[in-house]
Motif scaffolding. Structure first.
Motif, mmCIF file in Angstrom:
data_model
loop_
_atom_site.group_PDB
_atom_site.id
_atom_site.type_symbol
_atom_site.label_atom_id
_atom_site.label_comp_id
_atom_site.label_asym_id
_atom_site.label_seq_id
_atom_site.Cartn_x
_atom_site.Cartn_y
_atom_site.Cartn_z
ATOM 1 N N LEU A 213 0.790 -1.265 0.036
ATOM 2 C CA LEU A 213 -0.192 0.104 0.054
ATOM 3 C C LEU A 213 0.856 1.203 0.026
ATOM 4 N N TYR A 214 1.947 1.218 0.835
ATOM 5 C CA TYR A 214 2.749 2.431 0.791
ATOM 6 C C TYR A 214 3.545 2.500 -0.377
ATOM 7 N N LEU A 215 4.127 1.620 -1.270
ATOM 8 C CA LEU A 215 4.779 1.752 -2.339
ATOM 9 C C LEU A 215 4.039 1.977 -3.533
ATOM 10 N N LYS A 216 2.712 1.965 -3.488
ATOM 11 C CA LYS A 216 1.900 2.380 -4.553
ATOM 12 C C LYS A 216 1.997 3.755 -4.503
ATOM 13 N N ASP A 217 1.779 4.582 -3.322
ATOM 14 C CA ASP A 217 1.845 5.949 -3.346
ATOM 15 C C ASP A 217 3.185 6.529 -3.507
ATOM 16 N N TYR A 218 4.247 5.635 -2.722
ATOM 17 C CA TYR A 218 5.657 6.220 -3.245
ATOM 18 C C TYR A 218 6.170 6.231 -4.539
ATOM 19 N N CYS A 219 5.744 5.211 -5.322
ATOM 20 C CA CYS A 219 5.873 5.445 -6.787
ATOM 21 C C CYS A 219 5.349 6.359 -7.688
ATOM 22 N N LYS A 220 4.047 6.702 -7.083
ATOM 23 C CA LYS A 220 3.277 7.641 -7.862
ATOM 24 C C LYS A 220 4.008 9.024 -7.633
ATOM 25 N N LYS A 221 4.349 9.279 -6.381
ATOM 26 C CA LYS A 221 4.581 10.440 -5.722
ATOM 27 C C LYS A 221 6.093 11.010 -6.230
ATOM 28 N N LYS B 148 24.713 3.208 -4.839
ATOM 29 C CA LYS B 148 24.151 3.803 -3.555
ATOM 30 C C LYS B 148 23.282 4.880 -3.794
ATOM 31 N N SER B 149 23.393 5.549 -5.073
ATOM 32 C CA SER B 149 22.443 6.641 -5.245
ATOM 33 C C SER B 149 21.238 6.326 -5.525
ATOM 34 N N LEU B 150 20.874 4.901 -5.759
ATOM 35 C CA LEU B 150 19.506 4.182 -6.382
ATOM 36 C C LEU B 150 18.906 3.845 -4.985
ATOM 37 N N ASP B 151 19.582 3.627 -3.614
ATOM 38 C CA ASP B 151 19.181 3.104 -2.582
ATOM 39 C C ASP B 151 18.227 4.002 -1.909
ATOM 40 N N VAL B 152 16.919 3.538 -1.734
ATOM 41 C CA VAL B 152 15.868 4.302 -1.020
ATOM 42 C C VAL B 152 15.485 3.742 0.415
ATOM 43 N N THR B 153 16.218 2.808 0.854
ATOM 44 C CA THR B 153 16.000 2.104 2.003
ATOM 45 C C THR B 153 15.342 3.196 3.234
ATOM 46 N N ILE B 154 16.651 4.064 3.246
ATOM 47 C CA ILE B 154 16.367 4.914 4.547
ATOM 48 C C ILE B 154 15.131 5.867 4.267
ATOM 49 N N GLU B 155 14.756 6.162 3.233
ATOM 50 C CA GLU B 155 13.668 6.975 2.805
ATOM 51 C C GLU B 155 12.392 6.169 3.148
ATOM 52 N N VAL B 156 12.288 4.945 2.532
ATOM 53 C CA VAL B 156 11.304 4.004 2.652
ATOM 54 C C VAL B 156 11.044 3.599 4.274
ATOM 55 N N ALA B 157 12.026 3.230 4.880
ATOM 56 C CA ALA B 157 12.060 2.854 6.281
ATOM 57 C C ALA B 157 11.449 4.010 7.129
ATOM 58 N N LYS B 158 11.767 5.141 6.680
ATOM 59 C CA LYS B 158 11.334 6.365 7.599
ATOM 60 C C LYS B 158 9.858 6.655 7.296
ATOM 61 N N GLU B 159 9.543 6.605 6.393
ATOM 62 C CA GLU B 159 8.050 6.869 5.780
ATOM 63 C C GLU B 159 7.015 5.971 6.425
ATOM 64 N N LEU B 160 7.842 4.604 6.279
ATOM 65 C CA LEU B 160 6.786 3.623 6.797
ATOM 66 C C LEU B 160 6.453 3.633 8.261
ATOM 67 N N ASN B 161 7.828 3.965 8.940
ATOM 68 C CA ASN B 161 7.659 4.277 10.298
ATOM 69 C C ASN B 161 6.932 5.130 10.798
ATOM 70 N N GLU B 162 6.759 6.282 10.086
ATOM 71 C CA GLU B 162 6.002 7.396 10.379
ATOM 72 C C GLU B 162 4.370 7.101 10.421
ATOM 73 N N LEU B 163 4.271 6.281 9.170
ATOM 74 C CA LEU B 163 2.835 5.826 9.110
ATOM 75 C C LEU B 163 2.519 4.762 10.183
ATOM 76 N N TYR B 164 3.316 4.054 10.827
ATOM 77 C CA TYR B 164 3.081 3.003 11.716
ATOM 78 C C TYR B 164 2.824 3.698 13.012
ATOM 79 N N LYS B 165 3.640 4.944 13.308
ATOM 80 C CA LYS B 165 3.406 5.844 14.377
ATOM 81 C C LYS B 165 2.048 6.272 14.414
ATOM 82 N N THR B 166 1.541 6.703 13.257
ATOM 83 C CA THR B 166 0.289 7.236 13.351
ATOM 84 C C THR B 166 -0.688 6.306 13.426
#
Length: 199
Positions: A150-158, A178-196
């Protein structure tokens, strides 16, 4: 006794790899049926491809860490219960072996039958717990899959991504800049959603 295992990382990897592939490709229509100018424009447009490090994401994704911890804690409690039952059964077996010489043939037969039934019940109990934990593990991994997808659907569009690949040791992706590695960004946003969601 290796009856109870922690939430397997391999299942998380499968959930992650499937969700990353599906989420970024859902909604993309085929070029068939378009006029030649549209097809040419699409072909000439280069969409960015990024990747997620599954090892790193699993250690950073709070929801995954929480449910894994819960499963491990439950597994430990059930493991302790099984071991307690096992020790109790072994004590009965040892007591029978010690006193067998004092028992009549009928008493031996009756005791051995009882111990046999108890052994079968213990094995059946272990198998039932194994099945229950396995089912719960599947349900948890489905939740992980659904959240990531669900998160990656919006992430890809954005971010106008056409594909998010998964990197894991021993996987098909051998190298990614490494310039293509989005792990930190993805984890950060997933965690923000989880906190919410936890509020």
């Amino acid at each position: 006794m290796n009856l109870f295992k922690k939430l397997t990382f391999s299942l998380f990897t499968v959930a992650l790899s499937t969700s990353t592939f599906m989420s970024c490709n859902q909604g993309n229509k085929s070029a068939s049926g378009r006029d030649s100018s549209t097809v040419k424009a699409v072909a000439e447009k280069i969409e960015p491809i990024v990747y997620v490090d599954s090892d790193s994401l699993s250690s950073k994704y709070d929801y995954y860490k929480d449910v894994r911890s819960q499963m491990e804690e439950k597994g430990k409690k059930l493991q302790a219960d099984v071991e307690l039952r096992g020790r109790s059964f072994q004590s009965e077996v040892q007591a029978y072996q010690k006193n067998a010489v004092n028992l009549t043939p009928d008493e031996k037969k009756s005791t051995e039958a009882r111990l046999g039934r108890k052994n079968q019940e213990l094995q059946s109990y272990q198998q039932t717990l194994n099945q229950q934990l396995g089912q719960e593990e599947q349900e948890i991994n489905k939740k992980v899959y659904d959240k990531i997808q669900l998160y990656l659907k919006d992430y890809c569009k954005k971010n106008s991504h056409k594909m998010v690949l998964m990197y894991s040791r021993g996987g098909n992706l051998l190298y990614g800049d490494k310039s293509l590695d989005v792990t930190i960004e993805v984890a950060k946003e997933l965690n923000e959603l989880y906190k919410t969601e936890k509020k």
